[in-house]
Design an enzyme around this catalytic site. Structure first.
Site, mmCIF file in Angstrom:
data_model
loop_
_atom_site.group_PDB
_atom_site.id
_atom_site.type_symbol
_atom_site.label_atom_id
_atom_site.label_comp_id
_atom_site.label_asym_id
_atom_site.label_seq_id
_atom_site.Cartn_x
_atom_site.Cartn_y
_atom_site.Cartn_z
ATOM 1 N N ASP A 182 44.299 -47.945 53.912
ATOM 2 C CA ASP A 182 45.016 -47.148 53.102
ATOM 3 C C ASP A 182 46.291 -47.578 53.054
ATOM 4 O O ASP A 182 47.029 -48.350 54.103
ATOM 5 C CB ASP A 182 44.981 -45.715 53.815
ATOM 6 N N ASP A 238 47.255 -51.813 50.460
ATOM 7 C CA ASP A 238 47.361 -51.258 48.851
ATOM 8 C C ASP A 238 46.509 -51.847 47.856
ATOM 9 O O ASP A 238 46.326 -53.165 47.694
ATOM 10 C CB ASP A 238 48.602 -51.960 48.364
ATOM 11 N N VAL A 239 45.451 -51.052 47.443
ATOM 12 C CA VAL A 239 44.311 -51.471 46.747
ATOM 13 C C VAL A 239 44.347 -52.467 45.495
ATOM 14 O O VAL A 239 43.655 -52.788 44.688
ATOM 15 C CB VAL A 239 43.137 -50.168 46.547
ATOM 16 N N TYR A 277 43.143 -40.505 34.007
ATOM 17 C CA TYR A 277 42.439 -40.434 35.285
ATOM 18 C C TYR A 277 40.920 -40.565 34.726
ATOM 19 O O TYR A 277 39.882 -41.274 35.258
ATOM 20 C CB TYR A 277 42.517 -39.031 35.954
ATOM 21 N N LYS A 329 38.276 -43.507 35.790
ATOM 22 C CA LYS A 329 37.119 -43.005 36.450
ATOM 23 C C LYS A 329 35.790 -43.342 35.554
ATOM 24 O O LYS A 329 34.775 -43.873 36.129
ATOM 25 C CB LYS A 329 37.121 -41.581 36.971
ATOM 26 N N THR A 331 40.860 -31.501 48.574
ATOM 27 C CA THR A 331 41.519 -32.532 49.329
ATOM 28 C C THR A 331 43.022 -32.226 48.897
ATOM 29 O O THR A 331 43.382 -31.094 48.281
ATOM 30 C CB THR A 331 41.089 -33.918 48.538
#
Length: 254
Positions: free
Chosen positions: A40, A64-65, A159, A163, A194
Site C-alpha cells: 500500500d 504506489d500502484v 470510477y 472499473k 469501507t
C-alpha cells in the site's frame, strides 16, 4: 496452477492492504496459511500486526500502484525472499474526490488520478507479476472491479470507466495466459462499508444499503471470502467478473 484445497505456503501480494477490502483480503489469506505481502502507499503495519496476532505470516511493503518502479522493486523483493509469487490481489483503488464526476464536469486531473490508480495500477501489477507466475508454472490473479462497471450510477464517470476497464483487462489477460496456467478473475462488489464511505450522510448510507436486495452494506470480509475462494477452489474459473453485491445485479436498478 492445479486445483488446490488449501492456501498453505502460497506466496501472495495484496494491494490496498492498509484498510478496507485490501486489509480483509490480506488477513483472510494469511489466516488460511498464505505468506502475504501487504502492499500500500499507506502504512500497513497494523494489518501485519493483526495477521501476526492470529498466527499468520505477513510483511509490509510501500507500493504506489501507479508506479512501475515500485512494482518492480516489490516483486523483486518478494521473489528474493520466497522464490516465487503464486497469488496477486489487485485491490487498491480510489474514487474521485477532486471534482464532480460527471462526463461534463469531470476535470482532467481528477480523471487521471482515478484511471492511474484503479486501472493502470491493475495493469502494472499484472505486468510485473505474470512473468514470475509463468516461470513458476502458473498462478492466480483476482482484480477488484465494481458494480459501477456494470450499471450506470450517478457521479461516478471516471470510477465507472476505470472499473469497466478492469473487467476488460481481466478477460483479455485470462485469454492470453490460460495456457501458462494463470487464472485471472475479477470481483464486482456492491457498496461495501469501507473507509471510503466514512464521510457520507446517514441518508446516503441508507440509500446505498437499500440498493441491494439484502438491505445492508456489504462487509470487506465478504469480498475477501470470494477472493479466497477464487484463489483456492476456483480452478475451473477464469476471465469472469463475479458480483458480490447483495443482490444488486438481480434487482436491476439503484
Amino acid at each position: 496452477m492445479t486445483v488446490q484445497d488449501t492456501l498453505q505456503d502460497r506466496v501472495a501480494i495484496v494491494t490496498g492492504a492498509a484498510q478496507g477490502i485490501g486489509r480483509a483480503t490480506a488477513l483472510r489469506l494469511a489466516a488460511e496459511g498464505a505468506v502475504v505481502t501487504c502492499a500500500d502507499i499507506r502504512d500497513c503495519a497494523e494489518t501485519v500486526a493483526l495477521a501476526d496476532k492470529e498466527g499468520g505470516r505477513a510483511a509490509a511493503v510501500e507500493l504506489d500502484v501507479r508506479r512501475a518502479a515500485d512494482w518492480e522493486r516489490a516483486v523483486t523483493a518478494v521473489v528474493a525472499e520466497h522464490g516465487r509469487i503464486d497469488l496477486l490481489a489487485n485491490v487498491a483503488g480510489v474514487v474521485n474526490l477532486l471534482s464532480p464526476d460527471t462526463v461534463v464536469d469531470l476535470t482532467e486531473d481528477a480523471w487521471q488520478v482515478v484511471i492511474d490508480t484503479d486501472l493502470k495500477g491493475v495493469w502494472l501489477g499484472m505486468r510485473a507479476v505474470i512473468p514470475q507466475m509463468v516461470a513458476g508454472g502458473g498462478g492466480r490473479i483476482v482484480n477488484i472491479s465494481s458494480m459501477a462497471a456494470l450499471r450506470g450510477l450517478p457521479n461516478l464517470a471516471s470510477y465507472s470507466a476505470a472499473k469497466a476497464g478492469v473487467v476488460g483487462l481481466t478477460q483479455q489477460a485470462a485469454f492470453e495466459y490460460a495456457e501458462q496456467g494463470i487464472l485471472v478473475n475479477a470481483i464486482a462488489p456492491g457498496t461495501i462499508d469501507t473507509p471510503i464511505l466514512a464521510e457520507i450522510t446517514d441518508e446516503m448510507r441508507e440509500a446505498n444499503a437499500n440498493a441491494h436486495l439484502i438491505r445492508r452494506l456489504g462487509r470487506p470480509e465478504e469480498i475477501a471470502a470470494m477472493a479466497a475462494y477464487l484463489f483456492r477452489e476456483g480452478g475451473f474459473q477464469t476471465g469472469q467478473t463475479v458480483p458480490v453485491d447483495g443482490g444488486w445485479a438481480a434487482k436491476g436498478n439503484f
